[in-house]
Write an enzyme that holds these catalytic residues in place. Sequence first.
Site, PDB file in Angstrom:
ATOM      1  CB  SER A 226      22.470 -15.551  -4.079  1.00  0.00           C
ATOM      2  OG  SER A 226      23.176 -15.717  -2.871  1.00  0.00           O
ATOM      3  CB  THR A 227      26.515 -12.911  -4.166  1.00  0.00           C
ATOM      4  OG1 THR A 227      26.627 -13.986  -3.246  1.00  0.00           O
ATOM      5  CG2 THR A 227      27.580 -11.878  -3.882  1.00  0.00           C
TER       6      THR A 227
ATOM      7  CG  HIS B  68      20.461 -17.094  -1.049  1.00  0.00           C
ATOM      8  ND1 HIS B  68      21.338 -17.565  -2.003  1.00  0.00           N
ATOM      9  CD2 HIS B  68      19.371 -17.907  -1.119  1.00  0.00           C
ATOM     10  CE1 HIS B  68      20.804 -18.613  -2.609  1.00  0.00           C
ATOM     11  NE2 HIS B  68      19.610 -18.835  -2.092  1.00  0.00           N
TER      12      HIS B  68
ATOM     13  CG  MET C  97      29.411 -18.361  -4.947  1.00  0.00           C
ATOM     14  SD  MET C  97      30.689 -17.861  -3.764  1.00  0.00           S
ATOM     15  CE  MET C  97      31.547 -16.609  -4.705  1.00  0.00           C
TER      16      MET C  97
ATOM     17  CG  ASP D  59      19.182 -22.049  -4.020  1.00  0.00           C
ATOM     18  OD1 ASP D  59      18.642 -23.175  -4.070  1.00  0.00           O
ATOM     19  OD2 ASP D  59      18.660 -21.068  -3.453  1.00  0.00           O
TER      20      ASP D  59
END
Length: 404
Positions: A222-223, A249, A342, A345
């Site tokens: 993700s991030t 994401h 973050m 998930d």
Amino acid sequence: MDDISVLVCDDSALMRNLISRVINAAPGMSVCGTAMNGQFLLEKIPQLKPDVIVLDIEMPVMNGVEFLRRRRQENIDIPVIILSSIAEKGAAVTMECLELGASDFITKPNGSVSADINSVADRITELVASYGGQYARRKGKIVYGYDYYLKFAAEQQVNRKLEEAMGKEKAKEFLAASAKSAPAKPVEENPFNSLTTKPKEPAVITPVRKEGRIEVVAIGISTGGPNALREVFKNIAPDLNKPVLVVQHMPEGFTKEFAGSLDKICPLHVKEAEDGDVTQKNCIYIAPGNHHIVVETGLSGNVIRLSQEPLRNGHRPSADVMFESIAKVYANRALGVIMTGMGKDGAVQLAEMRKQGAWTLGQDEKSAIVYGMPKVAYELGAVQKQVSLDNMAGEISKLVREHG
């Protein structure tokens, strides 16, 4: 304690004001200055020394792409977050910005200058805290860690839901009354200068079967993911000979361009996954924005299926959804990888993959922009080995070569 200092560059005075208000309202970060185009931005950087830059793309005199080229020429290492209306219509331009060294991007709400900037306020705060926080620490600043901003974001979401249900003034009165009656909060042991609190001792998972031959690689991220994946895939073994599935994401409309951008630098073929794709060796499939990705057993091989089932862990695509299907179809014949991001998930179902006997890796804290997803996975016992970003491509390639 130091603030994460932010320099905002946008040709719209309204947007500069709105973005600055969002940043200044968050604890531990503040706007040190603004600029109306890339030329003014270049002039202000030496004076203001920001920890992170929020950058518009479409601007007069010097636009965002031109600034990023100058940034590279002048070896400016300050992280840049793209925030622009053109990003929604011009995914290719956004990917060009990432190729030129931008760290991440956010789309302006409604694709235009809008007072509805609050709809992306959490995302702005998250990225400023993540990229700006990491840079500030490298400079020796003492700033709030990742866990602190996670709590702050959760509180902000509760506040907004109260405002929607009760109206702004009544919500304000309710929160003030609640604060008076609430017991005093214990002093935090050390909320500063760490990406996150130290991970707990990992749980022990006893796999139901021994690790098998690796037939697929699945990555959840993700991030911090766009640049991390560029680093991994440009160094991945050209003879991996396994399909690779990726959940990054990212908003709908960007993943096709993102896949194309990765395909330019990766020795394997990279594409946006399509419903019905039969998984092929030496092909990397990027989950499309706003679609979950799963694998099913088909007559001619394993087949990718896309769906718009409800969000999981606040995401679609969700790494948990992908890992869950990999555990069911491949059991112990898979390699699961969880990287910077973050939240949590992917952590639970990576643990399920490990239980089924799959091989697993997690990115380490030092190299992760946000040690959230890999931290939770580590604590659940889902991660066999923590690996730095620099070594991730080599470790994936080595495991597949030795056990593929």
